[in-house]
Design a protein around this motif. Structure first.
Motif, PDB file in Angstrom:
ATOM      1  N   ALA A  26       0.861  -1.185   0.000  1.00 62.33           N
ATOM      2  CA  ALA A  26       0.000   0.000   0.000  1.00 62.33           C
ATOM      3  C   ALA A  26       0.896   1.233   0.000  1.00 62.33           C
ATOM      4  CB  ALA A  26      -0.924  -0.011   1.204  1.00 62.33           C
ATOM      5  N   GLU A  27       1.202   1.720  -1.177  1.00 63.11           N
ATOM      6  CA  GLU A  27       2.121   2.847  -1.308  1.00 63.11           C
ATOM      7  C   GLU A  27       1.599   4.078  -0.568  1.00 63.11           C
ATOM      8  OE1 GLU A  27       4.156   5.553  -4.776  1.00 63.11           O
ATOM      9  OE2 GLU A  27       3.587   3.494  -5.245  1.00 63.11           O
TER      10      GLU A  27
ATOM     11  N   VAL B 134       1.187   4.429   2.595  1.00 61.47           N
ATOM     12  CA  VAL B 134       0.370   4.110   3.774  1.00 61.47           C
ATOM     13  C   VAL B 134       1.227   3.416   4.834  1.00 61.47           C
ATOM     14  CG1 VAL B 134      -1.688   2.910   4.649  1.00 61.47           C
ATOM     15  CG2 VAL B 134      -1.675   3.823   2.316  1.00 61.47           C
TER      16      VAL B 134
ATOM     17  N   GLU C 185       1.151   1.998   9.110  1.00 63.21           N
ATOM     18  CA  GLU C 185       0.233   1.474  10.111  1.00 63.21           C
ATOM     19  C   GLU C 185       0.669   1.923  11.500  1.00 63.21           C
ATOM     20  OE1 GLU C 185      -1.782  -2.721  11.627  1.00 63.21           O
ATOM     21  OE2 GLU C 185      -0.164  -2.784  10.149  1.00 63.21           O
TER      22      GLU C 185
ATOM     23  N   TYR D 114      -2.980   3.847   8.735  1.00 59.46           N
ATOM     24  CA  TYR D 114      -3.979   2.798   8.870  1.00 59.46           C
ATOM     25  C   TYR D 114      -3.808   2.139  10.232  1.00 59.46           C
ATOM     26  CZ  TYR D 114      -5.859  -1.929   7.813  1.00 59.46           C
ATOM     27  OH  TYR D 114      -6.536  -3.116   7.822  1.00 59.46           O
TER      28      TYR D 114
ATOM     29  N   LEU E  82      -7.333  -3.279   4.806  1.00 63.46           N
ATOM     30  CA  LEU E  82      -6.535  -3.066   3.612  1.00 63.46           C
ATOM     31  C   LEU E  82      -5.866  -4.379   3.252  1.00 63.46           C
ATOM     32  CD1 LEU E  82      -4.667   0.329   4.222  1.00 63.46           C
ATOM     33  CD2 LEU E  82      -6.758  -0.076   2.916  1.00 63.46           C
TER      34      LEU E  82
END
Length: 162
Positions: free
Chosen positions: A75-76, A78, A80, A115, A141
Motif C-alpha cells: 500500500a504505497e 500508507v 500502520e 492505517y 486493507l
C-alpha cells in the motif's frame, strides 16, 4: 511521563504489556499481535528501516506502554499505527495520547495516510482513534497482518506535514 525511542533492553517489557493486554481482552489468539514473530525483538525490527519507529512511554524509569509506525506492505504511501498498548495500571493517564502525538508527526514525514487494525472489544481504543480523525472502514486493507481484528481505520496525514 517520558516518551522515547525503544531500546533492546525494553523488548521484554513491551512484549509483556502487549501479551498481557491482549490476554485480558480475550485476544491472545492467532491473528493478533500476540503472535507477531517480531514481538520479542521490537527494537531490532523497528530500527531496520528509516520509515519504521517504535516509542515507549516511561514512568519512574519503568516502561508502561508503547506504539509503532511501519509501512503497510503493498500500500504505497500508507503506514500502520502498530502495537499501541499501555499497562492496565497506567491507563487513563494520557499515555496513549502522548504516544499517538509522537507517532503521527513521524508518520507524516514518510507517508500520506495512516492505517490501523483494532477490535470491537477494545471500545475505548476505537473512540481514541476516532478523536484523532481516523475514519473506520468496512474491511481491512490488503496485506493486513492481523486477521482476527474486526475494525479498521485510516487517517489522512496531510494536516501533520511541516
Amino acid at each position: 511521563m517520558r516518551i522515547r525511542s525503544i531500546e533492546a533492553a525494553d523488548d521484554a517489557a513491551v512484549a509483556a504489556i502487549v501479551r498481557t493486554s491482549l490476554h485480558a481482552a480475550g485476544l491472545d489468539i492467532p491473528g493478533t499481535a500476540y503472535f507477531d514473530p517480531q514481538l520479542d525483538r521490537l527494537a531490532e525490527y523497528y530500527g531496520a528501516q528509516e520509515n519504521r519507529h517504535y516509542w515507549v512511554a516511561e514512568e519512574d524509569s519503568r516502561v508502561v506502554g508503547g506504539v509503532g509506525i511501519a509501512p503497510v506492505a503493498g500500500a504505497e504511501g500508507v503506514c500502520e499505527l502498530q502495537k499501541l498498548y499501555v499497562d492496565a495500571a497506567y491507563r487513563g493517564r494520557g499515555y496513549s495520547k502522548a504516544l499517538i502525538d509522537t507517532a503521527l508527526p513521524f508518520a507524516a514525514q514518510y507517508f500520506d495516510r495512516c492505517y490501523l487494525e483494532t477490535h470491537s472489544v477494545l471500545g475505548v481504543a476505537g473512540e481514541l482513534y476516532r478523536s484523532y480523525g481516523f475514519a473506520f472502514l468496512d474491511g481491512p486493507l490488503p496485506g493486513g497482518e492481523h486477521g482476527a481484528m474486526n475494525r479498521w481505520a485510516i487517517k489522512d496525514l496531510g494536516d501533520l506535514r511541516v
